[in-house]
Structure formats: structure tokens, C-alpha cells
Design a protein around this motif. Structure first.
Motif, PDB file in Angstrom:
ATOM      1  N   MET A  89      34.377  45.167  38.596  1.00 50.71           N
ATOM      2  CA  MET A  89      34.143  44.359  39.698  1.00 50.71           C
ATOM      3  C   MET A  89      35.170  43.402  39.884  1.00 50.71           C
ATOM      4  O   MET A  89      35.660  43.089  40.915  1.00 50.71           O
ATOM      5  N   ILE A  90      35.513  42.737  38.683  1.00 47.76           N
ATOM      6  CA  ILE A  90      36.524  41.591  38.323  1.00 47.76           C
ATOM      7  C   ILE A  90      37.703  41.946  38.937  1.00 47.76           C
ATOM      8  O   ILE A  90      38.467  41.467  39.368  1.00 47.76           O
ATOM      9  N   ASN A  91      38.113  43.346  38.149  1.00 44.07           N
ATOM     10  CA  ASN A  91      39.322  43.786  38.506  1.00 44.07           C
ATOM     11  C   ASN A  91      39.662  44.196  39.709  1.00 44.07           C
ATOM     12  O   ASN A  91      41.062  44.372  40.626  1.00 44.07           O
ATOM     13  N   ASP A  92      38.654  44.310  40.686  1.00 41.36           N
ATOM     14  CA  ASP A  92      38.827  44.915  42.004  1.00 41.36           C
ATOM     15  C   ASP A  92      38.691  43.535  43.042  1.00 41.36           C
ATOM     16  O   ASP A  92      39.050  43.450  44.194  1.00 41.36           O
ATOM     17  N   CYS A  93      38.762  42.296  42.412  1.00 45.04           N
ATOM     18  CA  CYS A  93      39.028  41.077  43.028  1.00 45.04           C
ATOM     19  C   CYS A  93      40.482  40.680  43.019  1.00 45.04           C
ATOM     20  O   CYS A  93      40.991  40.753  42.119  1.00 45.04           O
ATOM     21  N   GLN A  94      41.039  40.332  44.179  1.00 47.74           N
ATOM     22  CA  GLN A  94      42.110  40.049  44.170  1.00 47.74           C
ATOM     23  C   GLN A  94      42.659  38.694  43.408  1.00 47.74           C
ATOM     24  O   GLN A  94      41.909  37.711  43.568  1.00 47.74           O
ATOM     25  N   GLY A  95      43.775  38.894  42.663  1.00 49.31           N
ATOM     26  CA  GLY A  95      43.949  37.700  41.923  1.00 49.31           C
ATOM     27  C   GLY A  95      43.110  37.489  40.436  1.00 49.31           C
ATOM     28  O   GLY A  95      43.471  36.488  39.947  1.00 49.31           O
ATOM     29  N   MET A  96      42.471  38.406  40.155  1.00 49.12           N
ATOM     30  CA  MET A  96      41.694  38.627  38.795  1.00 49.12           C
ATOM     31  C   MET A  96      41.902  39.714  37.936  1.00 49.12           C
ATOM     32  O   MET A  96      42.086  40.674  38.588  1.00 49.12           O
TER      33      MET A  96
ATOM     34  N   LYS B 124      23.138  48.881  41.148  1.00 56.39           N
ATOM     35  CA  LYS B 124      23.570  49.777  42.441  1.00 56.39           C
ATOM     36  C   LYS B 124      23.123  49.506  43.745  1.00 56.39           C
ATOM     37  O   LYS B 124      23.882  49.652  44.626  1.00 56.39           O
ATOM     38  N   GLU B 125      21.898  48.762  43.855  1.00 58.00           N
ATOM     39  CA  GLU B 125      21.471  48.510  45.030  1.00 58.00           C
ATOM     40  C   GLU B 125      21.978  47.268  45.762  1.00 58.00           C
ATOM     41  O   GLU B 125      21.776  46.949  46.787  1.00 58.00           O
ATOM     42  N   ASN B 126      22.361  46.538  44.499  1.00 56.58           N
ATOM     43  CA  ASN B 126      22.982  45.292  44.903  1.00 56.58           C
ATOM     44  C   ASN B 126      24.424  44.978  44.618  1.00 56.58           C
ATOM     45  O   ASN B 126      24.784  43.786  44.388  1.00 56.58           O
ATOM     46  N   TRP B 127      24.942  46.146  44.641  1.00 60.38           N
ATOM     47  CA  TRP B 127      26.446  46.011  44.429  1.00 60.38           C
ATOM     48  C   TRP B 127      27.123  44.951  44.888  1.00 60.38           C
ATOM     49  O   TRP B 127      28.028  44.174  44.126  1.00 60.38           O
ATOM     50  N   ASP B 128      27.442  44.925  46.336  1.00 62.61           N
ATOM     51  CA  ASP B 128      28.249  44.110  47.004  1.00 62.61           C
ATOM     52  C   ASP B 128      27.867  42.505  46.836  1.00 62.61           C
ATOM     53  O   ASP B 128      28.731  41.790  46.594  1.00 62.61           O
ATOM     54  N   THR B 129      26.571  42.483  46.846  1.00 60.26           N
ATOM     55  CA  THR B 129      26.018  40.954  46.697  1.00 60.26           C
ATOM     56  C   THR B 129      26.344  40.327  45.531  1.00 60.26           C
ATOM     57  O   THR B 129      26.773  39.301  45.249  1.00 60.26           O
ATOM     58  N   PHE B 130      26.137  41.301  44.384  1.00 57.30           N
ATOM     59  CA  PHE B 130      26.300  40.959  42.917  1.00 57.30           C
ATOM     60  C   PHE B 130      27.818  40.705  42.697  1.00 57.30           C
ATOM     61  O   PHE B 130      28.315  39.623  42.117  1.00 57.30           O
ATOM     62  N   LYS B 131      28.643  41.504  43.299  1.00 54.08           N
ATOM     63  CA  LYS B 131      30.322  41.412  43.349  1.00 54.08           C
ATOM     64  C   LYS B 131      30.784  40.129  43.790  1.00 54.08           C
ATOM     65  O   LYS B 131      31.558  39.384  43.418  1.00 54.08           O
ATOM     66  N   ASN B 132      30.498  39.964  45.206  1.00 56.53           N
ATOM     67  CA  ASN B 132      30.501  38.657  45.717  1.00 56.53           C
ATOM     68  C   ASN B 132      30.338  37.580  45.031  1.00 56.53           C
ATOM     69  O   ASN B 132      31.064  36.499  45.132  1.00 56.53           O
TER      70      ASN B 132
END
Length: 337
Positions: free
Chosen positions: A21-28, A109-117
């Protein structure tokens, strides 16, 4: 330059999920991981991260022990990864200096986007692009005449906080005089399941009663009411009212909801206080209190973990007075005795 993160978790799956998740974030980027506290301390010395995510439950050296060791030797922010069953430990971690916490969803898995954001936002908020500190804030005396004039007629204090709020609130609550004869209302952005433990903890630190607010609870003087996680809190006809209306600014409870209702109930005899936190929740509520003739106090940048909510209030010209956390505590002490 990327924000360098170390992930500390005893679960290999969780380490992988957080890293992805973190590596998928720009600048992290995740520069290293650790399975427990002892390993974490070695990894931190080697990797020199900008931030650490820290699991609460770990073998050999748990989250609290690891947090203490980190804070004794480093100055970077620490975000705790917690669950409802660890709510009391999480509250302790915030008191010990953890900058924030994130509740692990039951099903990632069901809350992937919410948790990542949520994870990305809570990391990024500690690294604002603007580094300049505002130097044009008014240097007011502790109790200016405008505030002193309200002391005898004051009927309610309303406080709003988010990131960094639990630690700030501990300091503020301890300053409340035992002679408090008005109600105090608090909204702290916190998930359901954590506010009850937080209220219990605050109650042990002050000579007045602190409770997690309940529906139709009659408002009494000498009481501090903390909004429960997952529900908006308003005051109406001298009673607490809770609801699950849509989130405001992505949060529930919201400071705006409370402040607007307090402005309507107590008008010019209201003291509104905005403490550390990200986002702009509370600004509209402060405007309502100001329009009703109340007084707004906001925390300064120097003592805010995140200078977001108080900054918006200040920049919109809604703050009657800007003060450090310690000055705010002193003001509350004077206004409640």
C-alpha cells in the motif's frame, strides 16, 4: 525525495499488505520491515526512516515498549496499527507520544481502498510541503478583556480535536478546575470502540466527571461529555442527542455538528476551542459560535501535532486568540475556577 517508512508488524501478511500500500503511494517508500520491537530498533538505526508504522501486539517487545524506546531515541512520527480489542493500549500509546493510530479493518480485502487512502493521508499529513511557520500571529495576553468579560456568564465550553488530540486533551482536561460549574463538550475524531476507553482514561485524570455521551443524557454542570465514535453529537433542550447522519469532512463524530448546536443552545456564552488535527472540520462550527457572539480559541502551530484544523480557523479570521497547548490549558483553568 520520498518519505521513508519502516513497517513493524509480527504478521508477515500485514507487513506485505502495508508495504504494498505504502509503496503504491506517490512519494512514499518502505525502506525496511521488522517482525518485533527488538528487531525494529536495529532496523530503525540502519534505515533512518522518516516515519514508522507500529503494531500494538507483538512478541518479545510489544508496541508500547517499542514506542517508549523509539521516543527515547528518535523524533520521527509513529503511527500505531490497532484493533478494537486493543483500544485501551492504543489510548496509552497516544498518551506516550504516538502521533496517530489506524484501526485495522476486519476485512482488508473488502476495505482495501478506504484503508489505503486513510493510511496515505495519515502518513502524508506529517510531511507538509510548506515548511514556513507563520510569524504574524497576534501575541495576546493570556486572558484578554474580551474573554475575561465572558467568565461570569460562560455557560459551555466546546472542544474539537483530531490527529494529536488525545495527548492534547489529556493535558487540557487535567487543567479543568474542580470548581467547574458548566458543561464541557468534546469531539475527538476516533473510531467506534475507542472513545469509551478514552473517556474512562480522562475521567481518572481530573477532579470532574468525564463520560462517553449517550442518547438523551441530560446535560449537567460539572460534567465533561465526549462524543462516542461513529456518532454525531449535538445538544438540544439541555439533552445530548446522537445520530448516525452522513459523515462530514469524512468523519463522524464531526466538530461542526457539535459546535453549531452549541452556538444555538448557548449563544454568546460559549467558548469554542480548536486543537490539533488535520482537515477543516470545526471551521464552520467556529463561524457559528462567532456569529452568536461566542469566543474562539485555537491552538498554535508550534504545539500542534498537525496544524490543520486550527490553521483553517485562524486563516478564515475566526480565531479570537491563538495559544500554545499550555496556554490553552491555563486559560481553561482560569475560566473554570
Amino acid at each position: 525525495m520520498n518519505i521513508k517508512v519502516v513497517v513493524v508488524d509480527d504478521s508477515a501478511l500485514m507487513r506485505k499488505i502495508l508495504s504494498n500500500m505504502i509503496n503504491d503511494c506517490q512519494g512514499m517508500e518502505v525502506v525496511d520491515v521488522a517482525r518485533n520491537g527488538m528487531e525494529a530498533m536495529k532496523v530503525i538505526e540502519r534505515a533512518q526512516p522518516d516515519l514508522v508504522t507500529l503494531d500494538v501486539e507483538m512478541p518479545m517487545m510489544n508496541g508500547i515498549e517499542t514506542l517508549k524506546a523509539i521516543k527515547d531515541n528518535h523524533r520521527f512520527p509513529v503511527i500505531m496499527m490497532s484493533s478494537k480489542k486493543n483500544n485501551k493500549i492504543t489510548i496509552e500509546a497516544l498518551e506516550l507520544g504516538a502521533e496517530d493510530f489506524i484501526e485495522k479493518p476486519i476485512s482488508i480485502k473488502e476495505n482495501w481502498d478506504t484503508f489505503k487512502n486513510d493510511l496515505e493521508a495519515r502518513i502524508r499529513v506529517h510531511f507538509p510541503e510548506e515548511k514556513a511557520v507563520r510569524s504574524n500571529e497576534k501575541k495576546n495576553k493570556l486572558l484578554p478583556e474580551q474573554l475575561l468579560d465572558k467568565k461570569k456568564s460562560l455557560e459551555a465550553i466546546a472542544i474539537g480535536a483530531s490527529t494529536g488530540g488525545p495527548k492534547a486533551l489529556v493535558h487540557v482536561i487535567q487543567s479543568i478546575s474542580e470548581h467547574l460549574d458548566i458543561p464541557v463538550f468534546i469531539v475527538q475524531h476516533m473510531p467506534e470502540g475507542f472513545t469509551a476507553s478514552f473517556a474512562q482514561r480522562l475521567d481518572t485524570l481530573t477532579s470532574v466527571n468525564v463520560v462517553e455521551a449517550q442518547e438523551n443524557m441530560r446535560i449537567k454542570p460539572k460534567m465533561v461529555y465526549l462524543a462516542p465514535g461513529g456518532k454525531h453529537m449535538i445538544v438540544k433542550n439541555n439533552y445530548i442527542k446522537l445520530n448516525e447522519d452522513p459523515k462530514i469532512h469524512g468523519v463522524r463524530p464531526a466538530v461542526d455538528y457539535l459546535f453549531e448546536s452549541v452556538a444555538e443552545a448557548y449563544g454568546e456564552n460559549t467558548l469554542g476551542i480548536i486543537l490539533t488535527g488535520m482537515g477543516n472540520d470545526g471551521a464552520n462550527g467556529c463561524q457559528a459560535i462567532k456569529q452568536a457572539g461566542g469566543y474562539i480559541l485555537s491552538q498554535d502551530k508550534g504545539t500542534s501535532i498537525v496544524y490543520g484544523m486550527p490553521r483553517v480557523v485562524y486563516e478564515r479570521g475566526l480565531s479570537d486568540q491563538v495559544g500554545s497547548l499550555y496556554q490553552i490549558a491555563d486559560i481553561i483553568k482560569e475560566m473554570t475556577r
